[in-house]
Design a protein around this motif. Structure first.
Motif, PDB file in Angstrom:
ATOM      1  N   MET A  31      34.562  78.366  70.097  1.00  0.00           N
ATOM      2  CA  MET A  31      33.434  77.455  69.987  1.00  0.00           C
ATOM      3  C   MET A  31      33.074  76.856  71.346  1.00  0.00           C
ATOM      4  O   MET A  31      33.897  76.783  72.262  1.00  0.00           O
ATOM      5  CB  MET A  31      33.757  76.333  69.004  1.00  0.00           C
ATOM      6  CG  MET A  31      34.150  76.831  67.621  1.00  0.00           C
ATOM      7  SD  MET A  31      32.879  77.843  66.833  1.00  0.00           S
ATOM      8  CE  MET A  31      31.628  76.596  66.537  1.00  0.00           C
ATOM      9  N   LEU A  32      31.813  76.408  71.453  1.00  0.00           N
ATOM     10  CA  LEU A  32      31.320  75.756  72.657  1.00  0.00           C
ATOM     11  C   LEU A  32      31.237  74.254  72.427  1.00  0.00           C
ATOM     12  O   LEU A  32      31.177  73.786  71.300  1.00  0.00           O
ATOM     13  CB  LEU A  32      29.925  76.273  73.016  1.00  0.00           C
ATOM     14  CG  LEU A  32      29.781  77.766  73.299  1.00  0.00           C
ATOM     15  CD1 LEU A  32      28.305  78.133  73.367  1.00  0.00           C
ATOM     16  CD2 LEU A  32      30.471  78.124  74.615  1.00  0.00           C
ATOM     17  N   ARG A  50      37.526  74.112  75.006  1.00  0.00           N
ATOM     18  CA  ARG A  50      36.204  74.722  74.839  1.00  0.00           C
ATOM     19  C   ARG A  50      35.438  74.781  76.163  1.00  0.00           C
ATOM     20  O   ARG A  50      35.570  73.893  77.007  1.00  0.00           O
ATOM     21  CB  ARG A  50      35.367  73.918  73.843  1.00  0.00           C
ATOM     22  CG  ARG A  50      35.866  73.948  72.421  1.00  0.00           C
ATOM     23  CD  ARG A  50      34.838  73.292  71.508  1.00  0.00           C
ATOM     24  NE  ARG A  50      35.285  73.207  70.131  1.00  0.00           N
ATOM     25  CZ  ARG A  50      34.511  72.831  69.122  1.00  0.00           C
ATOM     26  NH1 ARG A  50      33.248  72.505  69.348  1.00  0.00           N
ATOM     27  NH2 ARG A  50      34.984  72.782  67.894  1.00  0.00           N
ATOM     28  N   LEU A  51      34.630  75.820  76.296  1.00  0.00           N
ATOM     29  CA  LEU A  51      33.650  75.859  77.376  1.00  0.00           C
ATOM     30  C   LEU A  51      32.600  74.786  77.118  1.00  0.00           C
ATOM     31  O   LEU A  51      32.234  74.518  75.973  1.00  0.00           O
ATOM     32  CB  LEU A  51      32.963  77.222  77.430  1.00  0.00           C
ATOM     33  CG  LEU A  51      33.798  78.428  77.881  1.00  0.00           C
ATOM     34  CD1 LEU A  51      32.999  79.709  77.636  1.00  0.00           C
ATOM     35  CD2 LEU A  51      34.162  78.310  79.349  1.00  0.00           C
ATOM     36  N   ILE A  52      32.103  74.173  78.182  1.00  0.00           N
ATOM     37  CA  ILE A  52      31.053  73.159  78.073  1.00  0.00           C
ATOM     38  C   ILE A  52      29.727  73.780  78.489  1.00  0.00           C
ATOM     39  O   ILE A  52      29.631  74.391  79.560  1.00  0.00           O
ATOM     40  CB  ILE A  52      31.380  71.933  78.939  1.00  0.00           C
ATOM     41  CG1 ILE A  52      32.639  71.235  78.403  1.00  0.00           C
ATOM     42  CG2 ILE A  52      30.199  70.963  78.979  1.00  0.00           C
ATOM     43  CD1 ILE A  52      33.099  70.071  79.252  1.00  0.00           C
ATOM     44  N   LEU A  53      28.717  73.605  77.652  1.00  0.00           N
ATOM     45  CA  LEU A  53      27.380  74.108  77.944  1.00  0.00           C
ATOM     46  C   LEU A  53      26.434  72.928  78.125  1.00  0.00           C
ATOM     47  O   LEU A  53      26.325  72.073  77.244  1.00  0.00           O
ATOM     48  CB  LEU A  53      26.886  75.007  76.811  1.00  0.00           C
ATOM     49  CG  LEU A  53      25.447  75.519  76.913  1.00  0.00           C
ATOM     50  CD1 LEU A  53      25.245  76.338  78.190  1.00  0.00           C
ATOM     51  CD2 LEU A  53      25.074  76.341  75.685  1.00  0.00           C
ATOM     52  N   PRO A  82      38.490  71.221  81.209  1.00  0.00           N
ATOM     53  CA  PRO A  82      37.922  72.317  80.406  1.00  0.00           C
ATOM     54  C   PRO A  82      37.894  73.588  81.245  1.00  0.00           C
ATOM     55  O   PRO A  82      37.920  73.514  82.481  1.00  0.00           O
ATOM     56  CB  PRO A  82      36.511  71.817  80.088  1.00  0.00           C
ATOM     57  CG  PRO A  82      36.170  70.908  81.221  1.00  0.00           C
ATOM     58  CD  PRO A  82      37.461  70.229  81.595  1.00  0.00           C
ATOM     59  N   PRO A  83      37.838  74.775  80.634  1.00  0.00           N
ATOM     60  CA  PRO A  83      37.869  76.016  81.427  1.00  0.00           C
ATOM     61  C   PRO A  83      36.714  76.123  82.414  1.00  0.00           C
ATOM     62  O   PRO A  83      36.899  76.575  83.539  1.00  0.00           O
ATOM     63  CB  PRO A  83      37.784  77.116  80.357  1.00  0.00           C
ATOM     64  CG  PRO A  83      38.192  76.469  79.086  1.00  0.00           C
ATOM     65  CD  PRO A  83      37.790  75.040  79.191  1.00  0.00           C
ATOM     66  N   LEU A 118      21.356  81.297  75.527  1.00  0.00           N
ATOM     67  CA  LEU A 118      22.659  81.324  76.187  1.00  0.00           C
ATOM     68  C   LEU A 118      23.768  80.933  75.231  1.00  0.00           C
ATOM     69  O   LEU A 118      24.843  81.536  75.207  1.00  0.00           O
ATOM     70  CB  LEU A 118      22.642  80.396  77.396  1.00  0.00           C
ATOM     71  CG  LEU A 118      23.945  80.263  78.190  1.00  0.00           C
ATOM     72  CD1 LEU A 118      24.390  81.616  78.736  1.00  0.00           C
ATOM     73  CD2 LEU A 118      23.778  79.256  79.328  1.00  0.00           C
ATOM     74  N   SER A 119      23.512  79.921  74.401  1.00  0.00           N
ATOM     75  CA  SER A 119      24.510  79.484  73.421  1.00  0.00           C
ATOM     76  C   SER A 119      24.853  80.613  72.455  1.00  0.00           C
ATOM     77  O   SER A 119      26.022  80.845  72.144  1.00  0.00           O
ATOM     78  CB  SER A 119      23.981  78.275  72.654  1.00  0.00           C
ATOM     79  OG  SER A 119      24.889  77.880  71.649  1.00  0.00           O
ATOM     80  N   SER A 120      23.832  81.334  72.000  1.00  0.00           N
ATOM     81  CA  SER A 120      24.048  82.448  71.078  1.00  0.00           C
ATOM     82  C   SER A 120      24.845  83.566  71.733  1.00  0.00           C
ATOM     83  O   SER A 120      25.789  84.114  71.138  1.00  0.00           O
ATOM     84  CB  SER A 120      22.695  82.975  70.590  1.00  0.00           C
ATOM     85  OG  SER A 120      22.865  84.088  69.745  1.00  0.00           O
ATOM     86  N   VAL A 121      24.486  83.905  72.970  1.00  0.00           N
ATOM     87  CA  VAL A 121      25.182  84.975  73.694  1.00  0.00           C
ATOM     88  C   VAL A 121      26.642  84.596  73.922  1.00  0.00           C
ATOM     89  O   VAL A 121      27.554  85.409  73.734  1.00  0.00           O
ATOM     90  CB  VAL A 121      24.481  85.264  75.033  1.00  0.00           C
ATOM     91  CG1 VAL A 121      25.349  86.161  75.918  1.00  0.00           C
ATOM     92  CG2 VAL A 121      23.125  85.916  74.798  1.00  0.00           C
ATOM     93  N   LEU A 122      26.878  83.352  74.319  1.00  0.00           N
ATOM     94  CA  LEU A 122      28.246  82.898  74.593  1.00  0.00           C
ATOM     95  C   LEU A 122      29.096  82.931  73.329  1.00  0.00           C
ATOM     96  O   LEU A 122      30.245  83.381  73.350  1.00  0.00           O
ATOM     97  CB  LEU A 122      28.228  81.486  75.177  1.00  0.00           C
ATOM     98  CG  LEU A 122      27.792  81.356  76.633  1.00  0.00           C
ATOM     99  CD1 LEU A 122      27.579  79.889  76.989  1.00  0.00           C
ATOM    100  CD2 LEU A 122      28.825  81.977  77.569  1.00  0.00           C
ATOM    101  N   TYR A 123      28.533  82.467  72.205  1.00  0.00           N
ATOM    102  CA  TYR A 123      29.310  82.450  70.977  1.00  0.00           C
ATOM    103  C   TYR A 123      29.669  83.870  70.534  1.00  0.00           C
ATOM    104  O   TYR A 123      30.815  84.153  70.171  1.00  0.00           O
ATOM    105  CB  TYR A 123      28.560  81.738  69.853  1.00  0.00           C
ATOM    106  CG  TYR A 123      29.310  81.815  68.546  1.00  0.00           C
ATOM    107  CD1 TYR A 123      30.441  81.029  68.326  1.00  0.00           C
ATOM    108  CD2 TYR A 123      28.930  82.715  67.557  1.00  0.00           C
ATOM    109  CE1 TYR A 123      31.165  81.127  67.154  1.00  0.00           C
ATOM    110  CE2 TYR A 123      29.649  82.819  66.376  1.00  0.00           C
ATOM    111  CZ  TYR A 123      30.762  82.027  66.173  1.00  0.00           C
ATOM    112  OH  TYR A 123      31.492  82.141  65.015  1.00  0.00           O
ATOM    113  N   SER A 124      28.692  84.774  70.572  1.00  0.00           N
ATOM    114  CA  SER A 124      28.952  86.159  70.171  1.00  0.00           C
ATOM    115  C   SER A 124      30.007  86.792  71.069  1.00  0.00           C
ATOM    116  O   SER A 124      30.910  87.506  70.591  1.00  0.00           O
ATOM    117  CB  SER A 124      27.653  86.979  70.231  1.00  0.00           C
ATOM    118  OG  SER A 124      26.708  86.490  69.317  1.00  0.00           O
TER     119      SER A 124
END
Length: 312
Positions: A31-32, A50-53, A82-83, A118-124
């Motif tokens: 998760m982001l 979690r990665l932070i967006l 965070p990473p 970007l959120s969608s790409v990162l989650y996938s």
């Protein structure tokens, strides 16, 4: 292999701005985090794995804060290690993030994609890399769009069957070991271990590079698995379904997929049988079931014959 920030950067074409030491940080969460309440000063439920967006909304909110408050709240987040912090295309990265990224060894990363996409790409991407996996001894082949997992005991002829299918224009995904993960409920994705990609082992011949032998179109990296075909030696006296009305199932994680068992005998063209099984299953997905059509036709004829006899 552990998923590190540097792998994410390479695979998604992101740019490192600061905190280069943080490229070695390990990513463990799918998760982001979109830091809304965190930027408001509430960190009680902050997940540091979690990665932070950060997109335009977060950026606009930060710019409403007094400079000293903004610095303190951003630093409180950075101290959690965070990473990485990823900025979308429309956000300008302030010197404050560059300074604190280097100080706390948190990778500061820039994307050329808008926040929602970007959120969608990162989650996938994260789900595909971090989802639980299982490995199966077998061969995965794309047969006219049907991801077909061929299983069976060693020496049964799985790789030889796959080689024949590739010669017919079908596509290899993985030989010998197939790694499987559940992309979503009902969706199983299979792939080859990195070291085995595009290779197939055939007894008596050795290792075959299918790309070099058959062209780039003979191999693909991943495929949704829609059918399992198990090859087994013919057993005298064992019942084998001749009509295919009842469908066997095999379960991976929470997903069940159809399974067909094909007995292997000398003289049987196994590649043709597997190909036919895949095509028949594809027709079932499209709404046509040959076995059901036949049995219904036979039943209708039997009822007509009985009525004719009664009339006589």
């Amino acid at each position: 292999m552990k998923l590190k920030v540097k792998h994410l950067m390479k695979d998604l074409g992101l740019n490192i701005i600061a905190g280069k030491v943080g490229l070695e940080n390990e990513i463990k969460a799918e998760m982001l985090s979109r830091p809304g309440v965190e930027l408001a000063g509430f960190l009680d439920f902050f997940d540091k794995e979690r990665l932070i967006l950060i997109g335009s909304k977060e950026d606009h909110f930060m710019n409403l804060l007094p400079k000293d408050v903004k610095r303190k709240r951003i630093e409180n987040i950075m101290m959690q290690k965070p990473p990485a912090i990823i900025f979308s295309v429309n956000v300008d990265i302030e010197d404050l993030f560059i300074e604190l990224g280097d100080k706390y060894e948190v990778a500061i990363v820039k994307s050329d994609t808008r926040t929602t996409a970007l959120s969608s790409v990162l989650y996938s991407y994260l789900h595909s890399k971090l989802a639980p996996r299982t490995s199966v001894h077998g061969v995965l082949v794309d047969i006219d769009g049907m991801g077909t997992l061929i299983t069976g005991k060693s020496g049964i002829g799985k790789s030889e069957t796959a080689l024949e299918l590739i010669k017919r224009g079908h596509i290899l995904v993985s030989d010998d070991r197939v790694d499987i993960f559940e992309a979503a409920h009902g969706v199983l994705i299979g792939s080859a271990p990195k070291i085995l990609e595009k290779y197939i082992e055939v007894r008596g011949i050795g290792i075959v590079d299918v790309v070099s032998m058959f062209g780039a179109g003979a191999y693909r990296e991943t495929k949704k698995i829609r059918l399992v075909v198990e090859l087994e030696h013919w057993e005298q006296g064992k019942f084998y379904d001749r009509l295919g009305i009842e469908t066997q199932k095999v379960k991976f994680f929470d997903t069940e997929i159809a399974k067909i068992t094909i007995p292997v005998l000398p003289g049987r063209n196994v590649a043709t049988l597997v190909e036919s099984a895949a095509m028949n299953q594809k027709l079932k997905f499209l709404g046509y079931n040959a076995a059901k059509e036949l049995t219904e036709a036979v039943s209708k004829k039997a009822r007509r014959d009985r009525r004719d006899e009664e009339d006589d």
